[in-house]
Design an enzyme around this catalytic site. Structure first.
Site, PDB file in Angstrom:
ATOM      1  N   HIS A 138       0.866  -1.413   0.000  1.00  0.00           N
ATOM      2  CA  HIS A 138      -0.172   0.026  -0.219  1.00  0.00           C
ATOM      3  C   HIS A 138       0.899   1.123   0.004  1.00  0.00           C
ATOM      4  O   HIS A 138       1.466   1.530   1.311  1.00  0.00           O
ATOM      5  CB  HIS A 138      -0.624   0.274   1.125  1.00  0.00           C
ATOM      6  CG  HIS A 138      -2.313   1.344   1.373  1.00  0.00           C
ATOM      7  ND1 HIS A 138      -3.714   0.819   1.578  1.00  0.00           N
ATOM      8  CD2 HIS A 138      -1.829   1.930   0.720  1.00  0.00           C
ATOM      9  CE1 HIS A 138      -3.933   1.796   1.828  1.00  0.00           C
ATOM     10  NE2 HIS A 138      -3.327   2.668   1.001  1.00  0.00           N
ATOM     11  N   GLU A 170      -2.726  -1.674  -2.827  1.00  0.00           N
ATOM     12  CA  GLU A 170      -4.098  -1.209  -2.953  1.00  0.00           C
ATOM     13  C   GLU A 170      -3.056   0.316  -2.462  1.00  0.00           C
ATOM     14  O   GLU A 170      -2.293   0.782  -2.459  1.00  0.00           O
ATOM     15  CB  GLU A 170      -3.630  -1.070  -1.168  1.00  0.00           C
ATOM     16  CG  GLU A 170      -3.936  -2.906  -0.639  1.00  0.00           C
ATOM     17  CD  GLU A 170      -4.602  -2.594   0.961  1.00  0.00           C
ATOM     18  OE1 GLU A 170      -4.672  -4.036   0.785  1.00  0.00           O
ATOM     19  OE2 GLU A 170      -3.476  -2.259   1.625  1.00  0.00           O
ATOM     20  N   THR A 172      -3.255   4.620   8.932  1.00  0.00           N
ATOM     21  CA  THR A 172      -3.808   3.359   8.285  1.00  0.00           C
ATOM     22  C   THR A 172      -4.963   3.352   7.877  1.00  0.00           C
ATOM     23  O   THR A 172      -5.448   3.823   7.782  1.00  0.00           O
ATOM     24  CB  THR A 172      -3.336   2.025   9.452  1.00  0.00           C
ATOM     25  OG1 THR A 172      -3.812   0.491   8.503  1.00  0.00           O
ATOM     26  CG2 THR A 172      -4.636   1.933  10.385  1.00  0.00           C
ATOM     27  N   HIS A 212      -7.965  -5.622   7.282  1.00  0.00           N
ATOM     28  CA  HIS A 212      -7.814  -5.246   8.671  1.00  0.00           C
ATOM     29  C   HIS A 212      -7.733  -5.575   9.993  1.00  0.00           C
ATOM     30  O   HIS A 212      -8.788  -6.267  10.474  1.00  0.00           O
ATOM     31  CB  HIS A 212      -8.357  -3.960   8.396  1.00  0.00           C
ATOM     32  CG  HIS A 212      -7.839  -2.688   8.960  1.00  0.00           C
ATOM     33  ND1 HIS A 212      -6.901  -2.014   9.411  1.00  0.00           N
ATOM     34  CD2 HIS A 212      -7.785  -2.469  10.503  1.00  0.00           C
ATOM     35  CE1 HIS A 212      -6.194  -1.027   9.985  1.00  0.00           C
ATOM     36  NE2 HIS A 212      -7.221  -1.201  11.175  1.00  0.00           N
ATOM     37  N   ASP A 213      -6.740  -5.963  10.834  1.00  0.00           N
ATOM     38  CA  ASP A 213      -6.897  -6.239  12.340  1.00  0.00           C
ATOM     39  C   ASP A 213      -7.114  -8.048  12.303  1.00  0.00           C
ATOM     40  O   ASP A 213      -7.931  -8.403  13.212  1.00  0.00           O
ATOM     41  CB  ASP A 213      -7.352  -5.704  12.684  1.00  0.00           C
ATOM     42  CG  ASP A 213      -7.064  -3.928  13.396  1.00  0.00           C
ATOM     43  OD1 ASP A 213      -6.249  -3.957  12.998  1.00  0.00           O
ATOM     44  OD2 ASP A 213      -8.107  -3.403  13.847  1.00  0.00           O
TER      45      ASP A 213
END
Length: 241
Positions: free
Chosen positions: A43, A70, A100, A190-191
């Site tokens: 990203h 990304e 982020t 994500h996470d």
């Protein structure tokens, strides 16, 4: 089968802290693929505080699985994608100063804009995924853009997993099912970590790919990179088998 794409941004952050080439990002990508990952995610951001635009060019030449790039489709980002033509482009509406990614697209508001971007990227031969929250109206709107996939933003799921995982996964289950009905592939990221990944995959049979970076790199500090990649792959096996 749900594929694992490893986001190597945090490895680039570590490299940039000293201004040299340690760790070697290209060698890390080669090793991560060799250890079993089916993709590499990056990203790049405008300030190049972790992955640099040149890294993306260099990675395209050596990644043998899939390169997923990304980012927010700014003019500079689009110029990079036109040059590199990665296998997948994930459109993320992050601000330049975002630490982020912290929100999905309002696809309803930006429907026409995204439709034009998606058409161009698909014309370059890239698979396109749109990052969005698990909202059925947003999934419906995404389908009208021509995108190939959506990527479900899973921070809310991860946050709720330890207190009520059933309630936490419910909107994601519904969004993934709707996407499948509309002919869209489903990614997630994500996470996600070693605790919550397997449950998510078991609840989302449509899940094609997960993109995991921060937690995986943190685990690798203690467990080693090869072992960690294989542990994450193992979380995806029960439902596959």
């Amino acid at each position: 089968m749900t594929k694992l794409s490893v986001n190597i941004n945090k490895l680039a952050t570590l490299r940039n802290a000293r201004g040299h080439n340690r760790p070697d990002i290209l060698q890390a990508a080669r090793d991560i693929e060799r250890f079993g990952a089916e993709g590499i995610t990056v990203h790049p951001r405008p300030d190049e505080r972790h992955i640099r635009y040149q890294d993306v060019r260099d990675l395209k030449a050596i990644v043998t699985t899939e390169l997923n790039v990304e980012g927010n489709p700014t003019p500079d980002f689009l110029d990079l994608v036109r040059e590199v033509r990665p296998e997948q482009v994930t459109l993320v509406p992050d601000a330049p100063d975002a630490i982020t990614s912290n929100a999905g697209w309002d696809v309803i508001k930006h429907q026409d804009y995204l439709r034009d971007i998606v058409a161009e990227l698909k014309g370059l031969g890239c698979r396109v995924s749109i990052f969005l929250d698990p909202d059925l109206a947003l999934v419906d709107a995404a389908a009208t853009t021509g995108t190939d996939r959506i990527e479900l933003y899973t921070e809310a799921y991860a946050r709720q997993y330890l207190t009520d995982r059933e309630q936490g996964v419910a909107p994601y289950r519904a969004a993934a099912a709707r996407a499948g009905q509309l002919g869209l592939g489903v990614n997630a990221g994500h996470d996600l970590d070693l605790d919550n990944l397997a449950w998510l995959q078991q609840q989302l049979p449509e899940l094609a790919e997960v993109s995991i970076g921060h937690a995986l790199v943190c685990d690798a500090i203690y467990l080693g990179l090869e072992n960690t990649v294989q542990l994450y792959k193992r979380q995806l096996k029960p439902f596959n088998n």
